[in-house]
Design a protein around this motif. Sequence first.
Motif, PDB file in Angstrom:
ATOM      1  N   ARG A  30     -31.058 -27.023  29.012  1.00 50.74           N
ATOM      2  CA  ARG A  30     -32.477 -26.920  28.659  1.00 50.74           C
ATOM      3  C   ARG A  30     -32.674 -26.054  27.417  1.00 50.74           C
ATOM      4  NH1 ARG A  30     -35.782 -30.190  28.420  1.00 50.74           N
ATOM      5  NH2 ARG A  30     -36.350 -29.233  26.480  1.00 50.74           N
ATOM      6  N   TRP A  31     -31.871 -24.990  27.301  1.00 54.08           N
ATOM      7  CA  TRP A  31     -31.974 -24.080  26.165  1.00 54.08           C
ATOM      8  C   TRP A  31     -31.637 -24.800  24.861  1.00 54.08           C
ATOM      9  CZ3 TRP A  31     -27.890 -21.387  23.379  1.00 54.08           C
ATOM     10  CH2 TRP A  31     -28.362 -20.344  22.569  1.00 54.08           C
ATOM     11  N   ALA A  32     -30.530 -25.538  24.855  1.00 56.50           N
ATOM     12  CA  ALA A  32     -30.154 -26.301  23.656  1.00 56.50           C
ATOM     13  C   ALA A  32     -31.196 -27.377  23.353  1.00 56.50           C
ATOM     14  CB  ALA A  32     -28.765 -26.905  23.823  1.00 56.50           C
ATOM     15  N   ALA A  33     -31.717 -28.019  24.404  1.00 54.12           N
ATOM     16  CA  ALA A  33     -32.760 -29.030  24.206  1.00 54.12           C
ATOM     17  C   ALA A  33     -34.016 -28.405  23.591  1.00 54.12           C
ATOM     18  CB  ALA A  33     -33.097 -29.709  25.530  1.00 54.12           C
ATOM     19  N   ASP A  34     -34.367 -27.203  24.031  1.00 56.01           N
ATOM     20  CA  ASP A  34     -35.527 -26.516  23.453  1.00 56.01           C
ATOM     21  C   ASP A  34     -35.325 -26.272  21.956  1.00 56.01           C
ATOM     22  OD1 ASP A  34     -36.834 -26.475  25.879  1.00 56.01           O
ATOM     23  OD2 ASP A  34     -36.411 -24.357  26.285  1.00 56.01           O
ATOM     24  N   TRP A  35     -34.090 -25.929  21.572  1.00 59.04           N
ATOM     25  CA  TRP A  35     -33.790 -25.724  20.146  1.00 59.04           C
ATOM     26  C   TRP A  35     -33.990 -27.026  19.372  1.00 59.04           C
ATOM     27  CZ3 TRP A  35     -33.747 -23.059  16.038  1.00 59.04           C
ATOM     28  CH2 TRP A  35     -32.988 -23.421  14.928  1.00 59.04           C
ATOM     29  N   VAL A  36     -33.446 -28.120  19.896  1.00 55.66           N
ATOM     30  CA  VAL A  36     -33.589 -29.423  19.236  1.00 55.66           C
ATOM     31  C   VAL A  36     -35.064 -29.778  19.107  1.00 55.66           C
ATOM     32  CG1 VAL A  36     -33.162 -31.917  19.461  1.00 55.66           C
ATOM     33  CG2 VAL A  36     -31.321 -30.273  19.951  1.00 55.66           C
ATOM     34  N   GLU A  37     -35.813 -29.574  20.171  1.00 52.13           N
ATOM     35  CA  GLU A  37     -37.235 -29.905  20.160  1.00 52.13           C
ATOM     36  C   GLU A  37     -38.001 -29.047  19.161  1.00 52.13           C
ATOM     37  OE1 GLU A  37     -38.227 -29.586  24.322  1.00 52.13           O
ATOM     38  OE2 GLU A  37     -37.145 -31.431  24.795  1.00 52.13           O
ATOM     39  N   GLN A  38     -37.616 -27.793  19.026  1.00 52.92           N
ATOM     40  CA  GLN A  38     -38.269 -26.916  18.049  1.00 52.92           C
ATOM     41  C   GLN A  38     -38.013 -27.407  16.626  1.00 52.92           C
ATOM     42  OE1 GLN A  38     -37.725 -22.624  18.548  1.00 52.92           O
ATOM     43  NE2 GLN A  38     -37.499 -22.418  16.337  1.00 52.92           N
ATOM     44  N   VAL A  39     -36.782 -27.783  16.339  1.00 54.65           N
ATOM     45  CA  VAL A  39     -36.437 -28.233  14.992  1.00 54.65           C
ATOM     46  C   VAL A  39     -37.001 -29.616  14.710  1.00 54.65           C
ATOM     47  CG1 VAL A  39     -34.506 -28.881  13.474  1.00 54.65           C
ATOM     48  CG2 VAL A  39     -34.349 -26.815  14.880  1.00 54.65           C
ATOM     49  N   ARG A  40     -36.887 -30.522  15.680  1.00 56.21           N
ATOM     50  CA  ARG A  40     -37.304 -31.908  15.470  1.00 56.21           C
ATOM     51  C   ARG A  40     -38.780 -32.172  15.757  1.00 56.21           C
ATOM     52  NH1 ARG A  40     -33.680 -36.273  15.520  1.00 56.21           N
ATOM     53  NH2 ARG A  40     -31.746 -35.716  14.499  1.00 56.21           N
ATOM     54  N   GLY A  41     -39.431 -31.276  16.501  1.00 52.24           N
ATOM     55  CA  GLY A  41     -40.861 -31.417  16.747  1.00 52.24           C
ATOM     56  C   GLY A  41     -41.255 -32.454  17.780  1.00 52.24           C
ATOM     57  N   LEU A  44     -37.064 -34.048  23.788  1.00 49.18           N
ATOM     58  CA  LEU A  44     -35.739 -34.663  23.803  1.00 49.18           C
ATOM     59  C   LEU A  44     -35.524 -35.567  25.017  1.00 49.18           C
ATOM     60  CD1 LEU A  44     -32.926 -34.874  22.576  1.00 49.18           C
ATOM     61  CD2 LEU A  44     -32.373 -32.693  23.617  1.00 49.18           C
ATOM     62  N   GLY A  45     -36.077 -35.210  26.153  1.00 47.88           N
ATOM     63  CA  GLY A  45     -35.970 -36.050  27.337  1.00 47.88           C
ATOM     64  C   GLY A  45     -34.686 -35.892  28.135  1.00 47.88           C
ATOM     65  N   LEU A  46     -34.027 -34.741  28.008  1.00 45.78           N
ATOM     66  CA  LEU A  46     -32.865 -34.502  28.867  1.00 45.78           C
ATOM     67  C   LEU A  46     -33.344 -34.341  30.298  1.00 45.78           C
ATOM     68  CD1 LEU A  46     -30.590 -32.068  26.808  1.00 45.78           C
ATOM     69  CD2 LEU A  46     -30.074 -34.407  27.474  1.00 45.78           C
ATOM     70  N   TRP A  69     -25.534 -35.776  28.104  1.00 38.45           N
ATOM     71  CA  TRP A  69     -26.140 -35.514  26.797  1.00 38.45           C
ATOM     72  C   TRP A  69     -26.042 -36.730  25.883  1.00 38.45           C
ATOM     73  CZ3 TRP A  69     -26.005 -30.325  23.936  1.00 38.45           C
ATOM     74  CH2 TRP A  69     -26.368 -29.281  24.783  1.00 38.45           C
ATOM     75  N   SER A  70     -24.878 -37.391  25.860  1.00 36.04           N
ATOM     76  CA  SER A  70     -24.645 -38.500  24.914  1.00 36.04           C
ATOM     77  C   SER A  70     -25.688 -39.586  25.037  1.00 36.04           C
ATOM     78  CB  SER A  70     -23.254 -39.098  25.130  1.00 36.04           C
ATOM     79  OG  SER A  70     -22.268 -38.243  24.628  1.00 36.04           O
ATOM     80  N   GLU A  71     -25.985 -39.973  26.249  1.00 32.46           N
ATOM     81  CA  GLU A  71     -26.960 -41.043  26.454  1.00 32.46           C
ATOM     82  C   GLU A  71     -28.325 -40.655  25.907  1.00 32.46           C
ATOM     83  OE1 GLU A  71     -29.360 -42.983  30.177  1.00 32.46           O
ATOM     84  OE2 GLU A  71     -27.238 -42.515  30.492  1.00 32.46           O
ATOM     85  N   LYS A  72     -28.789 -39.473  26.256  1.00 33.39           N
ATOM     86  CA  LYS A  72     -30.126 -39.043  25.837  1.00 33.39           C
ATOM     87  C   LYS A  72     -30.208 -38.763  24.336  1.00 33.39           C
ATOM     88  CE  LYS A  72     -32.058 -39.369  29.786  1.00 33.39           C
ATOM     89  NZ  LYS A  72     -33.080 -40.362  30.052  1.00 33.39           N
ATOM     90  N   LEU A  73     -29.163 -38.172  23.770  1.00 28.65           N
ATOM     91  CA  LEU A  73     -29.197 -37.863  22.340  1.00 28.65           C
ATOM     92  C   LEU A  73     -29.124 -39.129  21.490  1.00 28.65           C
ATOM     93  CD1 LEU A  73     -27.091 -34.592  22.282  1.00 28.65           C
ATOM     94  CD2 LEU A  73     -29.553 -34.828  22.027  1.00 28.65           C
ATOM     95  N   ALA A  74     -28.431 -40.142  21.970  1.00 22.37           N
ATOM     96  CA  ALA A  74     -28.392 -41.416  21.250  1.00 22.37           C
ATOM     97  C   ALA A  74     -29.788 -42.055  21.227  1.00 22.37           C
ATOM     98  CB  ALA A  74     -27.388 -42.357  21.895  1.00 22.37           C
ATOM     99  N   ILE A  75     -30.451 -42.033  22.366  1.00 28.34           N
ATOM    100  CA  ILE A  75     -31.810 -42.577  22.439  1.00 28.34           C
ATOM    101  C   ILE A  75     -32.750 -41.796  21.528  1.00 28.34           C
ATOM    102  CG2 ILE A  75     -33.818 -42.849  23.980  1.00 28.34           C
ATOM    103  CD1 ILE A  75     -31.733 -43.397  26.248  1.00 28.34           C
ATOM    104  N   PHE A  76     -32.550 -40.483  21.456  1.00 28.94           N
ATOM    105  CA  PHE A  76     -33.370 -39.594  20.628  1.00 28.94           C
ATOM    106  C   PHE A  76     -33.114 -39.813  19.138  1.00 28.94           C
ATOM    107  CE2 PHE A  76     -34.407 -35.358  18.837  1.00 28.94           C
ATOM    108  CZ  PHE A  76     -35.692 -35.212  19.319  1.00 28.94           C
ATOM    109  N   GLY A  77     -31.959 -40.392  18.802  1.00 24.68           N
ATOM    110  CA  GLY A  77     -31.633 -40.646  17.402  1.00 24.68           C
ATOM    111  C   GLY A  77     -30.763 -39.589  16.758  1.00 24.68           C
ATOM    112  N   MET A  78     -30.054 -38.822  17.563  1.00 21.62           N
ATOM    113  CA  MET A  78     -29.138 -37.819  17.010  1.00 21.62           C
ATOM    114  C   MET A  78     -27.740 -38.419  16.941  1.00 21.62           C
ATOM    115  SD  MET A  78     -30.503 -34.238  18.605  1.00 21.62           S
ATOM    116  CE  MET A  78     -29.289 -33.260  17.730  1.00 21.62           C
ATOM    117  N   PHE A  79     -27.012 -38.059  15.899  1.00 23.67           N
ATOM    118  CA  PHE A  79     -25.704 -38.645  15.660  1.00 23.67           C
ATOM    119  C   PHE A  79     -24.595 -37.619  15.822  1.00 23.67           C
ATOM    120  CE2 PHE A  79     -28.872 -41.063  13.354  1.00 23.67           C
ATOM    121  CZ  PHE A  79     -28.630 -42.337  13.840  1.00 23.67           C
TER     122      PHE A  79
END
Length: 133
Positions: A30-41, A44-46, A69-79
């Motif tokens: 959740r902590w890493a997801a919060d970081w991604v969400e802060q940067v990407r706005g 993330l949907g984990l 993580w892989s499944e959700k980050l791919a859907i989110f558009g992270m590479f």
Amino acid sequence: MRTELAEPLRAFLDAAQESECVWGVSDCTRWAADWVEQVRGRSLGLPCWSSREEAYRRIAKAGSLERLWSEKLAIFGMFETGRPQLGDVGVIDTGRYGQVGGIFLHGEYFAWRAETGVAFLVPRTIVKAWSIV
């Protein structure tokens, strides 16, 4: 180097040092997801969980934390990236605690939101990393 992320990341790390780790709210995923969400706005949907036991069940059902993580980050558009940079997120193998999620820092350092606070380490094994940009 991503200098524009240095100050926001420092503030994010400092805030985590001053708060308790709560499963489903501020654990390593959740902590890493919060970081991604802060940067990407955007969200993330984990998957969410309410306890350590529930987290472990969901991770086991997915096959591993990396697969979850892989499944959700791919859907989110992270590479995936083979050379993580400042602010990128990833899953490492700690040996003692298994796979954990966190944020890559300068050099080869990695920040992991452990139950005891934020741990800074040089990972032995990077399971997978994703570019934040």
